[in-house]
Design an enzyme around this catalytic site. Sequence first.
Site, PDB file in Angstrom:
ATOM      1  N   TYR A   1      -0.809  -2.146  -8.430  1.00 13.98           N
ATOM      2  CA  TYR A   1      -2.137  -2.721  -8.617  1.00 13.98           C
ATOM      3  C   TYR A   1      -2.006  -4.200  -8.962  1.00 13.98           C
ATOM      4  O   TYR A   1      -0.963  -4.675  -9.400  1.00 13.98           O
ATOM      5  CB  TYR A   1      -2.884  -2.004  -9.749  1.00 13.98           C
ATOM      6  CG  TYR A   1      -3.315  -0.612  -9.418  1.00 13.98           C
ATOM      7  CD1 TYR A   1      -4.491  -0.378  -8.722  1.00 13.98           C
ATOM      8  CD2 TYR A   1      -2.538   0.483  -9.783  1.00 13.98           C
ATOM      9  CE1 TYR A   1      -4.897   0.910  -8.423  1.00 13.98           C
ATOM     10  CE2 TYR A   1      -2.934   1.771  -9.487  1.00 13.98           C
ATOM     11  CZ  TYR A   1      -4.116   1.981  -8.805  1.00 13.98           C
ATOM     12  OH  TYR A   1      -4.504   3.265  -8.504  1.00 13.98           O
TER      13      TYR A   1
ATOM     14  N   ARG B   1       3.061   6.035  -8.974  1.00 10.57           N
ATOM     15  CA  ARG B   1       3.158   5.560  -7.589  1.00 10.57           C
ATOM     16  C   ARG B   1       4.625   5.384  -7.226  1.00 10.57           C
ATOM     17  O   ARG B   1       5.163   4.275  -7.196  1.00 10.57           O
ATOM     18  CB  ARG B   1       2.344   4.282  -7.415  1.00 10.57           C
ATOM     19  CG  ARG B   1       0.853   4.589  -7.461  1.00 10.57           C
ATOM     20  CD  ARG B   1       0.002   3.502  -6.875  1.00 10.57           C
ATOM     21  NE  ARG B   1      -1.272   4.065  -6.437  1.00 10.57           N
ATOM     22  CZ  ARG B   1      -2.239   3.360  -5.876  1.00 10.57           C
ATOM     23  NH1 ARG B   1      -2.073   2.075  -5.642  1.00 10.57           N
ATOM     24  NH2 ARG B   1      -3.369   3.940  -5.512  1.00 10.57           N
TER      25      ARG B   1
ATOM     26  N   ASP C   1      -1.072  11.562  -4.266  1.00 11.57           N
ATOM     27  CA  ASP C   1      -1.840  10.443  -4.812  1.00 11.57           C
ATOM     28  C   ASP C   1      -3.303  10.501  -4.391  1.00 11.57           C
ATOM     29  O   ASP C   1      -3.665  10.088  -3.291  1.00 11.57           O
ATOM     30  CB  ASP C   1      -1.196   9.128  -4.359  1.00 11.57           C
ATOM     31  CG  ASP C   1      -1.832   7.904  -4.973  1.00 11.57           C
ATOM     32  OD1 ASP C   1      -2.817   8.049  -5.721  1.00 11.57           O
ATOM     33  OD2 ASP C   1      -1.341   6.792  -4.701  1.00 11.57           O
TER      34      ASP C   1
ATOM     35  N   SER D   1      -5.078   6.958  -3.554  1.00 12.02           N
ATOM     36  CA  SER D   1      -4.867   6.407  -2.217  1.00 12.02           C
ATOM     37  C   SER D   1      -5.665   7.162  -1.168  1.00 12.02           C
ATOM     38  O   SER D   1      -6.311   6.554  -0.307  1.00 12.02           O
ATOM     39  CB  SER D   1      -3.374   6.442  -1.859  1.00 12.02           C
ATOM     40  OG  SER D   1      -2.651   5.547  -2.680  1.00 12.02           O
TER      41      SER D   1
ATOM     42  N   GLN E   1       3.821  10.233  -3.217  1.00 11.81           N
ATOM     43  CA  GLN E   1       2.816   9.631  -2.334  1.00 11.81           C
ATOM     44  C   GLN E   1       1.841  10.662  -1.788  1.00 11.81           C
ATOM     45  O   GLN E   1       0.631  10.409  -1.696  1.00 11.81           O
ATOM     46  CB  GLN E   1       3.494   8.894  -1.176  1.00 11.81           C
ATOM     47  CG  GLN E   1       4.125   7.582  -1.588  1.00 11.81           C
ATOM     48  CD  GLN E   1       4.792   6.869  -0.426  1.00 11.81           C
ATOM     49  OE1 GLN E   1       5.023   7.453   0.638  1.00 11.81           O
ATOM     50  NE2 GLN E   1       5.120   5.608  -0.613  1.00 11.81           N
TER      51      GLN E   1
END
Length: 377
Positions: free
Chosen positions: A234, A126, A134, A137, A131
């Site tokens: 997280y 991350r 990912d 997400s 991004q």
Amino acid sequence: MKIAVLKEQAEGERRVAATPETVKKFIALGAEMAVESGAGDTASCADADYTAAGASVGTRAATLKGADIILGVQGPDPASLKGAAPGAWLAASLNPFGAGENGGRARVDGYAKAGIEALAMEFMPRITRAQSMDILSSQSNLSGYKAVLDAAAEYGRAFPMMMTAAGTVSAARVFVMGVGVAGLQAIATARRLGAQVSATDVRSATKEQIQSLGAKPIFVENVAGIEGEGSGGYAGEMSPEYQAAQAELVSGHIAKQDIVITTALIPGRPAPRLISAAQVASMKPGSVIIDLAVEQGGNVEGAVAGEVVIVSGVKIVGHRNVPSRLAADTSALFSRNLFNFLSAFWDKEAGRPVLDEEIGDAIRLTKDGQVVNARLT
């Protein structure tokens, strides 16, 4: 460079790892695209659309023959990958810490034995430049949205406050537990539907995010020095003092809620238990709980994966594979994640992607017949 797109074999999996849109983009890079017949049927991508985009469409054997890269949503059975080129890459969600037939260490060992270089997309670091790659997400975003729709479907009342000639209907009270990507989308969606929304998380940084969406933050205020931030953004595991304080706070709040949506996950570990049977029993009959972590053990005591159960008059919804319930959109996002990943490392001279150490070492599970990822060795 041949890239193969396989039809998913896991039960209930409706997504596909490449859409006609991304097939065109891969071909523009110079790749040859082969798609297994029927791969996109359940995601609103017909074989004819892949053909029109420039891909060959055929049997699994023809699709895999000589493939240098294999794209999947969930990791396929290693035995089903015969015919691929030696050292072929497999890019998919591989669930190396999971159990059952669609993941786990035994399957990772199978990829190593088959000579496959397995790339676990859920291990994508991350970091800013990753991004757009990912998958967690992109899929969680739509899971949070779908969770609210599922709750609305199970709830026997309206979400918004309605003032009518016959009287007023009160707004539903929605409580979101876990304010990651899924939780934030759940808050936003519930607010759009007119609910009165509150939310909690162990990470203090999420308080402003909750407020920015017009929801009420519910936080433990008197336990100092606990931020709850784990690796990769997280939540981490909390101290016993924090857990006790949070349980007391949540117990008082949850009894007043009509709908609760739980989203808390810790990578590589069972989902944390957020709601006890006693807390479920404190809710009003007809209330609904959506457990988005049910496949990782569940946030809610009494939740059953793949079922809607009624406990103490409360519906506990444990749908499996929630992203697959919006297959067309989640496939579009998942396939773009894969394209963004491979295209970012595409070497024009080599005619194929060449990974760097930071991302390559993070996501590579197997290579040259060995399990090489530090998280598995």
